[in-house]
Design a protein around this motif. Structure first.
Motif, PDB file in Angstrom:
ATOM      1  N   ARG A   1       0.850  -1.177   0.000  1.00 31.59           N
ATOM      2  CA  ARG A   1       0.000   0.000   0.000  1.00 31.59           C
ATOM      3  C   ARG A   1       0.894   1.237   0.000  1.00 31.59           C
ATOM      4  O   ARG A   1       2.031   1.196   0.486  1.00 31.59           O
ATOM      5  CB  ARG A   1      -0.902  -0.013   1.231  1.00 31.59           C
ATOM      6  N   PHE A   2       0.379   2.360  -0.547  1.00 29.70           N
ATOM      7  CA  PHE A   2       1.183   3.564  -0.699  1.00 29.70           C
ATOM      8  C   PHE A   2       0.477   4.753  -0.034  1.00 29.70           C
ATOM      9  O   PHE A   2      -0.143   5.579  -0.712  1.00 29.70           O
ATOM     10  CB  PHE A   2       1.428   3.848  -2.187  1.00 29.70           C
ATOM     11  N   PRO A   3       0.577   4.841   1.291  1.00 33.85           N
ATOM     12  CA  PRO A   3      -0.114   5.932   2.004  1.00 33.85           C
ATOM     13  C   PRO A   3       0.349   7.301   1.532  1.00 33.85           C
ATOM     14  O   PRO A   3       1.549   7.564   1.431  1.00 33.85           O
ATOM     15  CB  PRO A   3       0.280   5.680   3.471  1.00 33.85           C
ATOM     16  N   GLY A   4      -0.619   8.181   1.257  1.00 41.28           N
ATOM     17  CA  GLY A   4      -0.306   9.554   0.893  1.00 41.28           C
ATOM     18  C   GLY A   4       0.367   9.736  -0.442  1.00 41.28           C
ATOM     19  O   GLY A   4       0.880  10.827  -0.739  1.00 41.28           O
ATOM     20  N   ILE A   5       0.374   8.710  -1.279  1.00 36.48           N
ATOM     21  CA  ILE A   5       1.114   8.795  -2.538  1.00 36.48           C
ATOM     22  C   ILE A   5       0.552   9.905  -3.422  1.00 36.48           C
ATOM     23  O   ILE A   5      -0.654  10.099  -3.526  1.00 36.48           O
ATOM     24  CB  ILE A   5       1.091   7.444  -3.287  1.00 36.48           C
ATOM     25  N   SER A   6       1.452  10.662  -4.019  1.00 31.45           N
ATOM     26  CA  SER A   6       1.061  11.676  -4.994  1.00 31.45           C
ATOM     27  C   SER A   6       1.006  11.031  -6.375  1.00 31.45           C
ATOM     28  O   SER A   6       1.771  10.103  -6.682  1.00 31.45           O
ATOM     29  CB  SER A   6       2.077  12.822  -5.017  1.00 31.45           C
ATOM     30  N   SER A   7       0.122  11.539  -7.215  1.00 29.49           N
ATOM     31  CA  SER A   7       0.054  11.013  -8.576  1.00 29.49           C
ATOM     32  C   SER A   7       1.347  11.284  -9.336  1.00 29.49           C
ATOM     33  O   SER A   7       1.619  10.639 -10.349  1.00 29.49           O
ATOM     34  CB  SER A   7      -1.130  11.635  -9.322  1.00 29.49           C
ATOM     35  N   ARG A   8       2.168  12.207  -8.823  1.00 25.51           N
ATOM     36  CA  ARG A   8       3.467  12.462  -9.465  1.00 25.51           C
ATOM     37  C   ARG A   8       4.358  11.227  -9.455  1.00 25.51           C
ATOM     38  O   ARG A   8       5.296  11.130 -10.246  1.00 25.51           O
ATOM     39  CB  ARG A   8       4.176  13.625  -8.761  1.00 25.51           C
ATOM     40  N   ALA A   9       4.058  10.283  -8.574  1.00 23.56           N
ATOM     41  CA  ALA A   9       4.883   9.083  -8.475  1.00 23.56           C
ATOM     42  C   ALA A   9       4.780   8.210  -9.723  1.00 23.56           C
ATOM     43  O   ALA A   9       5.718   7.471 -10.043  1.00 23.56           O
ATOM     44  CB  ALA A   9       4.484   8.278  -7.236  1.00 23.56           C
ATOM     45  N   TYR A  10       3.642   8.269 -10.401  1.00 20.24           N
ATOM     46  CA  TYR A  10       3.463   7.396 -11.554  1.00 20.24           C
ATOM     47  C   TYR A  10       3.152   8.146 -12.846  1.00 20.24           C
ATOM     48  O   TYR A  10       3.019   7.525 -13.902  1.00 20.24           O
ATOM     49  CB  TYR A  10       2.344   6.376 -11.287  1.00 20.24           C
ATOM     50  N   GLU A  11       3.039   9.451 -12.799  1.00 18.30           N
ATOM     51  CA  GLU A  11       2.662  10.196 -13.997  1.00 18.30           C
ATOM     52  C   GLU A  11       3.784  10.245 -15.015  1.00 18.30           C
ATOM     53  O   GLU A  11       4.960  10.448 -14.673  1.00 18.30           O
ATOM     54  CB  GLU A  11       2.228  11.615 -13.623  1.00 18.30           C
ATOM     55  N   HIS A  12       3.410  10.053 -16.260  1.00 17.70           N
ATOM     56  CA  HIS A  12       4.344  10.203 -17.376  1.00 17.70           C
ATOM     57  C   HIS A  12       4.871  11.645 -17.352  1.00 17.70           C
ATOM     58  O   HIS A  12       4.129  12.574 -17.047  1.00 17.70           O
ATOM     59  CB  HIS A  12       3.596   9.926 -18.683  1.00 17.70           C
ATOM     60  N   PRO A  13       6.160  11.875 -17.657  1.00 19.24           N
ATOM     61  CA  PRO A  13       6.713  13.234 -17.562  1.00 19.24           C
ATOM     62  C   PRO A  13       5.919  14.290 -18.320  1.00 19.24           C
ATOM     63  O   PRO A  13       5.702  15.397 -17.811  1.00 19.24           O
ATOM     64  CB  PRO A  13       8.118  13.072 -18.150  1.00 19.24           C
ATOM     65  N   ALA A  14       5.449  13.975 -19.528  1.00 20.40           N
ATOM     66  CA  ALA A  14       4.674  14.960 -20.294  1.00 20.40           C
ATOM     67  C   ALA A  14       3.334  15.235 -19.629  1.00 20.40           C
ATOM     68  O   ALA A  14       2.859  16.373 -19.587  1.00 20.40           O
ATOM     69  CB  ALA A  14       4.463  14.464 -21.720  1.00 20.40           C
ATOM     70  N   ASP A  15       2.717  14.206 -19.098  1.00 19.51           N
ATOM     71  CA  ASP A  15       1.449  14.349 -18.379  1.00 19.51           C
ATOM     72  C   ASP A  15       1.661  15.173 -17.117  1.00 19.51           C
ATOM     73  O   ASP A  15       0.914  16.108 -16.817  1.00 19.51           O
ATOM     74  CB  ASP A  15       0.922  12.945 -18.043  1.00 19.51           C
ATOM     75  N   ARG A  16       2.718  14.861 -16.385  1.00 19.75           N
ATOM     76  CA  ARG A  16       2.967  15.510 -15.102  1.00 19.75           C
ATOM     77  C   ARG A  16       3.237  17.003 -15.262  1.00 19.75           C
ATOM     78  O   ARG A  16       2.722  17.829 -14.513  1.00 19.75           O
ATOM     79  CB  ARG A  16       4.146  14.842 -14.405  1.00 19.75           C
ATOM     80  N   SER A  17       4.055  17.394 -16.239  1.00 18.79           N
ATOM     81  CA  SER A  17       4.386  18.803 -16.406  1.00 18.79           C
ATOM     82  C   SER A  17       3.147  19.621 -16.753  1.00 18.79           C
ATOM     83  O   SER A  17       2.975  20.747 -16.270  1.00 18.79           O
ATOM     84  CB  SER A  17       5.459  18.986 -17.489  1.00 18.79           C
ATOM     85  N   ALA A  18       2.266  19.061 -17.564  1.00 17.53           N
ATOM     86  CA  ALA A  18       1.032  19.767 -17.914  1.00 17.53           C
ATOM     87  C   ALA A  18       0.133  19.933 -16.702  1.00 17.53           C
ATOM     88  O   ALA A  18      -0.417  21.017 -16.467  1.00 17.53           O
ATOM     89  CB  ALA A  18       0.299  19.002 -19.017  1.00 17.53           C
TER      90      ALA A  18
ATOM     91  N   SER B   1      -1.638  10.774 -20.639  1.00 16.51           N
ATOM     92  CA  SER B   1      -2.307  10.447 -19.376  1.00 16.51           C
ATOM     93  C   SER B   1      -2.665   8.967 -19.312  1.00 16.51           C
ATOM     94  O   SER B   1      -2.735   8.385 -18.218  1.00 16.51           O
ATOM     95  CB  SER B   1      -3.559  11.310 -19.186  1.00 16.51           C
ATOM     96  N   GLU B   2      -2.906   8.347 -20.451  1.00 12.36           N
ATOM     97  CA  GLU B   2      -3.197   6.917 -20.465  1.00 12.36           C
ATOM     98  C   GLU B   2      -1.981   6.111 -20.025  1.00 12.36           C
ATOM     99  O   GLU B   2      -2.110   5.093 -19.330  1.00 12.36           O
ATOM    100  CB  GLU B   2      -3.631   6.486 -21.867  1.00 12.36           C
ATOM    101  N   LEU B   3      -0.799   6.551 -20.418  1.00 11.80           N
ATOM    102  CA  LEU B   3       0.421   5.872 -19.970  1.00 11.80           C
ATOM    103  C   LEU B   3       0.579   6.018 -18.460  1.00 11.80           C
ATOM    104  O   LEU B   3       1.015   5.083 -17.779  1.00 11.80           O
ATOM    105  CB  LEU B   3       1.637   6.453 -20.696  1.00 11.80           C
ATOM    106  N   SER B   4       0.211   7.184 -17.927  1.00 14.01           N
ATOM    107  CA  SER B   4       0.253   7.380 -16.475  1.00 14.01           C
ATOM    108  C   SER B   4      -0.708   6.425 -15.776  1.00 14.01           C
ATOM    109  O   SER B   4      -0.351   5.781 -14.781  1.00 14.01           O
ATOM    110  CB  SER B   4      -0.131   8.831 -16.125  1.00 14.01           C
ATOM    111  N   ALA B   5      -1.941   6.333 -16.288  1.00 10.65           N
ATOM    112  CA  ALA B   5      -2.949   5.483 -15.650  1.00 10.65           C
ATOM    113  C   ALA B   5      -2.580   4.008 -15.748  1.00 10.65           C
ATOM    114  O   ALA B   5      -2.888   3.228 -14.837  1.00 10.65           O
ATOM    115  CB  ALA B   5      -4.318   5.740 -16.278  1.00 10.65           C
TER     116      ALA B   5
END
Length: 376
Positions: free
Chosen positions: A16-33, A188-192
């Motif tokens: 389990r990943f308590p408090g995890i930010s979506s930045r942990a798995y977001e694709h770089p292009a998705d994350r910067s946007a 975003s699909e790559l992130s998901a």
């Protein structure tokens, strides 16, 4: 959202990943946007103000009236998976989830104020338990990242483009925005997909699910390694003409091609970043407000530079050669486009008009319209 907390979640042996930010798995292009959008003052307020124009309320009523809401009493195994995914990614409120009668495998996460998740019967019947767990995790990842807002806007703009197509230049302006959103949405699909892997923690199940989306329920006829080899062949095959056709083929789509998604997910699973997350070292969402937009854009730029450097695609190789100061540009373009060195002429028109009008988040492309009459 249904404030169910996480009571009666099924037993699990996954991390389990308590408090995890979506930045942990977001694709770089998705994350910067997303970081840039989150930094905009009043961004959430502005987009919520659009709720009166967007079809969110009608969609919610439609699914409530004509689909089956997942609960302990209905599709209980999916309800367990949903609570489990929210528990693992530490999403505090469990989104409502509906099963909609449709033979086409599809799933989506939509909504402005609160996301809802919809899966079709075609998808439920196609996937086994662990494959479906990855899909539910994929959709919960969309919810945690805030993708549902942009997904709903894309759905609305796509419908609007159809309605104003008769107005001179009206459709051009809207489709320019839609094209930009689709480029973000593909990332975003790559992130998901990565979020789905963090929830299921079974790479082979994620691979099997993507293969089934591509080739149906015929696993005895398919092979993961051969499927991934297709992605490698797709990337490096052909000449510059094929590279241009790849761009034309992908522009109308909201999703990367299925083999590409599988290849990207496998690559990420082998990175140090993935291993660090699995070891419990990941960005926390309470640190999101301190995230640097500049650092995010720098990371995105570095990712694209690395993609160009390592890509096997003929066009990307040429871009890398030019950036590296390689010689005669005119000669290179002439040789690549004329097929010098033995390349065949090929069929430059083959597949160029292929489209994917789908806006759903987990589906096989080109499979018609969604419950509201729009592609979903």
């Amino acid at each position: 959202m249904t404030d169910t907390s996480h009571e009666s979640v099924p037993s699990r042996h996954r991390k389990r990943f308590p408090g995890i930010s979506s930045r942990a798995y977001e694709h770089p292009a998705d994350r910067s946007a997303l970081v840039a959008l989150r930094k905009l003052s009043g961004f959430d307020t502005v987009f919520k103000a659009l709720s009166g124009l967007l079809p969110e309320r009608s969609l919610r009523l439609l699914f409530l009236s004509d689909s089956v809401r997942v609960s302990d009493a209905q599709f209980a195994h999916l309800n367990d998976m949903l609570r489990d995914a929210c528990y693992i990614l530490d999403l505090k409120k469990v989104p409502p989830m509906y099963v909609s009668q449709d033979p086409r495998p599809n799933a989506m996460c939509i909504g402005l104020d609160e996301p809802i998740i919809v899966v079709t019967t075609g998808l439920v019947e196609l996937l086994d338990e662990e494959e479906m767990r990855a899909v539910v995790g994929h959709e919960v990842g969309h919810a945690l990242s805030g993708h549902a807002v942009y997904r709903t806007i894309l759905l609305f703009l796509t419908n609007l483009a159809l309605k104003v197509a008769w107005i001179p230049l009206g459709n051009v302006a809207i489709m320019a925005i839609v094209t930009a959103l689709r480029e973000w949405f593909r990332k975003s699909e790559l992130s998901a997909d990565r979020a789905g892997l963090l929830v299921g923690q079974d790479l082979r199940a994620s691979m099997r699910g993507l293969m089934k989306i591509a080739g149906g329920n015929h696993l005895h006829e398919m092979n993961v390694d051969a499927f991934l080899a297709q992605a490698d062949e797709y990337e490096k095959g052909g000449d510059l003409r094929d590279s241009v056709l790849k761009i034309l083929n992908v522009l109308p789509r909201t999703h990367p091609f299925t083999t590409v998604r599988a290849s990207e997910l496998k690559k990420w699973s082998e990175t140090r970043d993935y291993q660090r997350v699995m070891d419990g070292h990941y960005p926390k969402r309470d640190e999101d407000k301190d995230t640097s937009v500049t650092d995010s854009f720098r990371e995105s730029a570095a990712h694209y530079a690395d993609t160009v450097r390592t890509s096997k695609d003929p066009l990307m190789k040429l871009v890398g050669d030019i950036a590296g100061g390689a010689g005669d540009l005119g000669g290179k373009l002439r040789d690549r486009f004329t097929g010098a060195g033995g390349a065949g002429a090929g069929n430059a028109g083959s597949g160029a008009g292929a489209t994917d009008d789908s806006e759903g988040t987990w589906r096989r492309p080109d499979r018609g319209e969604g419950p509201d009459g729009s592609a979903s």
